[in-house]
Design a protein around this motif. Structure first.
Motif, PDB file in Angstrom:
ATOM      1  N   LYS A 155     -53.089  63.977 -53.544  1.00  0.00           N
ATOM      2  CA  LYS A 155     -52.521  65.152 -52.830  1.00  0.00           C
ATOM      3  C   LYS A 155     -52.022  65.252 -52.326  1.00  0.00           C
ATOM      4  N   ALA A 156     -51.276  64.315 -51.914  1.00  0.00           N
ATOM      5  CA  ALA A 156     -49.119  64.603 -51.074  1.00  0.00           C
ATOM      6  C   ALA A 156     -48.868  64.052 -51.374  1.00  0.00           C
ATOM      7  N   MET A 157     -47.305  63.532 -51.080  1.00  0.00           N
ATOM      8  CA  MET A 157     -46.182  62.969 -50.909  1.00  0.00           C
ATOM      9  C   MET A 157     -45.554  62.104 -50.026  1.00  0.00           C
ATOM     10  N   PRO A 158     -45.769  61.479 -49.323  1.00  0.00           N
ATOM     11  CA  PRO A 158     -46.413  59.894 -49.647  1.00  0.00           C
ATOM     12  C   PRO A 158     -47.799  59.933 -49.504  1.00  0.00           C
ATOM     13  N   SER A 159     -48.278  59.510 -50.559  1.00  0.00           N
ATOM     14  CA  SER A 159     -49.474  59.224 -50.324  1.00  0.00           C
ATOM     15  C   SER A 159     -49.863  57.686 -49.660  1.00  0.00           C
ATOM     16  N   ALA A 160     -50.778  57.465 -48.944  1.00  0.00           N
ATOM     17  CA  ALA A 160     -50.733  55.963 -48.406  1.00  0.00           C
ATOM     18  C   ALA A 160     -52.156  55.578 -48.958  1.00  0.00           C
ATOM     19  N   TYR A 161     -53.066  54.748 -49.644  1.00  0.00           N
ATOM     20  CA  TYR A 161     -54.171  53.580 -50.015  1.00  0.00           C
ATOM     21  C   TYR A 161     -54.563  52.740 -49.243  1.00  0.00           C
ATOM     22  N   PHE A 162     -55.217  52.612 -47.857  1.00  0.00           N
ATOM     23  CA  PHE A 162     -55.408  51.155 -47.047  1.00  0.00           C
ATOM     24  C   PHE A 162     -56.914  49.973 -47.866  1.00  0.00           C
ATOM     25  N   ILE A 163     -56.345  49.465 -48.593  1.00  0.00           N
ATOM     26  CA  ILE A 163     -57.026  49.023 -49.465  1.00  0.00           C
ATOM     27  C   ILE A 163     -58.008  46.843 -48.720  1.00  0.00           C
TER      28      ILE A 163
ATOM     29  N   SER B  15     -52.041  73.195 -61.744  1.00  0.00           N
ATOM     30  CA  SER B  15     -50.959  73.879 -61.345  1.00  0.00           C
ATOM     31  C   SER B  15     -49.927  72.248 -61.266  1.00  0.00           C
ATOM     32  N   VAL B  16     -49.048  72.648 -60.374  1.00  0.00           N
ATOM     33  CA  VAL B  16     -47.848  71.784 -60.173  1.00  0.00           C
ATOM     34  C   VAL B  16     -48.619  70.215 -59.437  1.00  0.00           C
ATOM     35  N   ALA B  17     -49.128  69.342 -60.048  1.00  0.00           N
ATOM     36  CA  ALA B  17     -49.192  67.736 -58.956  1.00  0.00           C
ATOM     37  C   ALA B  17     -48.146  67.658 -57.944  1.00  0.00           C
ATOM     38  N   PRO B  18     -48.919  67.203 -56.846  1.00  0.00           N
ATOM     39  CA  PRO B  18     -47.722  67.307 -55.860  1.00  0.00           C
ATOM     40  C   PRO B  18     -46.333  65.969 -56.850  1.00  0.00           C
ATOM     41  N   TRP B  19     -46.981  64.708 -57.479  1.00  0.00           N
ATOM     42  CA  TRP B  19     -46.073  63.876 -57.770  1.00  0.00           C
ATOM     43  C   TRP B  19     -44.798  64.478 -59.168  1.00  0.00           C
ATOM     44  N   GLU B  20     -45.309  65.516 -59.160  1.00  0.00           N
ATOM     45  CA  GLU B  20     -44.334  66.526 -60.403  1.00  0.00           C
ATOM     46  C   GLU B  20     -43.419  67.170 -60.000  1.00  0.00           C
ATOM     47  N   ARG B  21     -43.087  67.344 -58.811  1.00  0.00           N
ATOM     48  CA  ARG B  21     -42.698  68.239 -58.179  1.00  0.00           C
ATOM     49  C   ARG B  21     -40.566  67.889 -58.148  1.00  0.00           C
TER      50      ARG B  21
END
Lengths: 164, 75
Positions: A124-132, B25-31
């Motif tokens: 959903k955003a950059m950066p995104s982090a997943y804690f596994i 929409s433009v995905a966050p990783w496509e920007r």
């Protein structure tokens, strides 16, 4: 008419059929390639370890800002079973290679120029982090990176490492 | 009657199709391309600032370039 229906099905139905990763769901492997090992990123291999799965790109300033912190944290906690896997989503992976030559990191970096992994994980955003956690379950999702997030990230990882 | 139904079906499909297409929409990783410097509204902020400074000095007026504030007069 049949052609019209087929086109409708392909364009409309398939465009929304993506299953997203959420908290408490099991991790799945995706098409990113770990270049240092010349293998596809297989998250099942990291069972028993706490994994910080990070989605980053060279055009994303907070992503780059997080890297020295993640590298230090990874080196500090690696012996306790902590690993960082950074999935680069640059459309041109050479940008990432050049950046990593200038600013090398000790953790694993996987390349996914197709964007399939972030789509699968519903980034959903950059950066995104997943804690596994050690069982391969996503326990927390962290969006963005700010200076004040460091303490929270660290304590979340320590909590997961404390679980057996 | 059958012709009308056929037309109605096609029309509904078209409306649904347009709905789904416009929801893209433009995905966050496509920007990556959008993040490039030459994609900014003002690609060279320093030059823009210098030009506006010269303009302000010559015309004895400034501002009026954007839509800052919510109309409260406090900005």
């Amino acid at each position: 008419m049949r052609c019209f229906l087929l086109l409708f099905y392909l364009l409309v139905i398939h465009s929304t059929a993506v299953k997203a990763m959420e908290i408490n769901s099991k991790v799945v492997s995706c098409s990113a390639v770990i270049e240092t090992e010349q293998t596809n990123m297989d998250l099942q291999k990291f069972r028993g370890k706490v994994v910080y799965l990070d989605f980053w790109a060279t055009w994303c300033p907070p992503c780059k800002k997080s890297m020295p912190f993640l590298n230090a944290l990874r080196n500090e906690l690696h012996d306790q079973g902590f690993e960082v896997i950074a999935v680069n989503v640059d459309e041109d992976s050479d940008d990432a290679r050049q950046f990593l030559q200038q600013y090398p990191v000790d953790y694993l970096v996987a390349m996914d120029p197709t964007g399939q992994c972030p789509q699968q994980y519903d980034v959903k955003a950059m950066p995104s982090a997943y804690f596994i956690d050690r069982k391969g379950i996503i326990r927390h999702i962290h969006l963005g990176f700010r200076e004040r997030d460091k303490q929270q990230i660290r304590s979340l990882i320590l909590d997961l490492l404390a679980e057996k | 009657m059958k012709k009308n139904l056929n037309f109605l079906f096609k029309f509904v499909c078209l409306v649904l199709f347009l709905f789904f297409v416009t929801a893209c929409s433009v995905a966050p990783w496509e920007r990556g391309n959008l993040a490039k410097k030459n994609m900014q509204i003002s690609p060279n902020p320093v030059r823009s600032y210098l030009r506006s400074h010269v303009f302000d000095s010559k015309e004895a007026s400034s501002g009026g370039y954007g839509a800052v504030g919510g109309g409260c007069g406090c900005n």
